[in-house]
Design a protein around this motif. Structure first.
Motif, PDB file in Angstrom:
ATOM      1  N   GLY A  61     -33.870  -3.507  20.345  1.00 41.66           N
ATOM      2  CA  GLY A  61     -32.464  -3.155  20.418  1.00 41.66           C
ATOM      3  C   GLY A  61     -31.534  -4.214  19.877  1.00 41.66           C
ATOM      4  N   GLY A  62     -32.067  -5.225  19.232  1.00 43.40           N
ATOM      5  CA  GLY A  62     -31.241  -6.305  18.708  1.00 43.40           C
ATOM      6  C   GLY A  62     -31.540  -7.615  19.403  1.00 43.40           C
ATOM      7  N   CYS A  63     -30.633  -8.563  19.290  1.00 44.84           N
ATOM      8  CA  CYS A  63     -30.811  -9.887  19.868  1.00 44.84           C
ATOM      9  C   CYS A  63     -29.747 -10.152  20.926  1.00 44.84           C
ATOM     10  N   TRP A  64     -30.006 -11.121  21.792  1.00 50.60           N
ATOM     11  CA  TRP A  64     -29.100 -11.475  22.874  1.00 50.60           C
ATOM     12  C   TRP A  64     -29.262 -12.956  23.194  1.00 50.60           C
ATOM     13  N   GLN A  65     -28.323 -13.476  23.933  1.00 52.85           N
ATOM     14  CA  GLN A  65     -28.431 -14.841  24.446  1.00 52.85           C
ATOM     15  C   GLN A  65     -28.571 -14.765  25.955  1.00 52.85           C
ATOM     16  N   GLU A  66     -29.440 -15.601  26.508  1.00 50.62           N
ATOM     17  CA  GLU A  66     -29.579 -15.711  27.952  1.00 50.62           C
ATOM     18  C   GLU A  66     -29.086 -17.086  28.376  1.00 50.62           C
ATOM     19  N   LEU A  67     -28.230 -17.105  29.380  1.00 54.27           N
ATOM     20  CA  LEU A  67     -27.692 -18.343  29.923  1.00 54.27           C
ATOM     21  C   LEU A  67     -28.237 -18.513  31.331  1.00 54.27           C
ATOM     22  N   THR A  68     -28.842 -19.644  31.601  1.00 53.09           N
ATOM     23  CA  THR A  68     -29.260 -19.960  32.960  1.00 53.09           C
ATOM     24  C   THR A  68     -28.160 -20.816  33.565  1.00 53.09           C
ATOM     25  N   VAL A  69     -27.632 -20.357  34.703  1.00 49.81           N
ATOM     26  CA  VAL A  69     -26.483 -21.004  35.330  1.00 49.81           C
ATOM     27  C   VAL A  69     -26.839 -21.394  36.747  1.00 49.81           C
ATOM     28  N   LEU A  70     -26.625 -22.667  37.087  1.00 53.79           N
ATOM     29  CA  LEU A  70     -26.806 -23.138  38.464  1.00 53.79           C
ATOM     30  C   LEU A  70     -25.569 -22.782  39.271  1.00 53.79           C
ATOM     31  N   ALA A  71     -25.787 -22.222  40.436  1.00 56.20           N
ATOM     32  CA  ALA A  71     -24.668 -21.860  41.312  1.00 56.20           C
ATOM     33  C   ALA A  71     -24.032 -23.126  41.876  1.00 56.20           C
TER      34      ALA A  71
END
Length: 130
Positions: A61-71
């Motif tokens: 379905g295409g490309c995406w970016q994943e961001l890992t975020v600390l709470a």
């Protein structure tokens, strides 16, 4: 003095140019499956939240970016996910000039393998291709 035909021709040419400028980003997106929106399109994070990694993934379905975020301290990953993406997935239009829709949502919440076992959330940002 300009003739009526010249004025009409200029107006039509101007409207065609404006139409081409407005249509270019969505058309280019349809052709470029590897296009990914910049991280700056991601919603603002609350104070104390920290991005620890940004990864790019691609699929059919295409490309995406994943961001890992600390709470932030004292906040769980689930609470951070509910604050940043309360609707689950949102796909607003960026602007009247750029009609591409940018979708953001939650991939997963959990605990990272870090010494302080801080709750984290993985978010994604991608163009809507539907």
């Amino acid at each position: 003095m300009l003739r009526t035909r010249t004025v009409v021709t200029l107006v039509i040419a101007g409207l065609a140019l404006v139409g081409a400028v407005l249509a270019a980003p969505p058309l280019w997106l349809a052709l470029d499956e590897s296009a990914v929106p910049p991280v700056s399109t991601f919603p603002d994070l609350p104070d104390g939240a920290r991005v620890t990694s940004v990864d790019i993934g691609c699929g059919s379905g295409g490309c995406w970016q994943e961001l890992t975020v600390l709470a932030p301290a004292g906040t769980t990953g689930a609470a951070l996910a509910a604050e940043v993406a309360p609707e689950g997935e949102e796909c607003p239009v960026r602007s009247l000039i750029d009609l591409r829709r940018v979708c953001t949502g939650v991939v997963a919440t959990g605990t990272l393998d870090e010494p302080d076992a801080t709750d984290a959330v993985r978010f994604y940002v991608q163009y809507d291709r539907s």
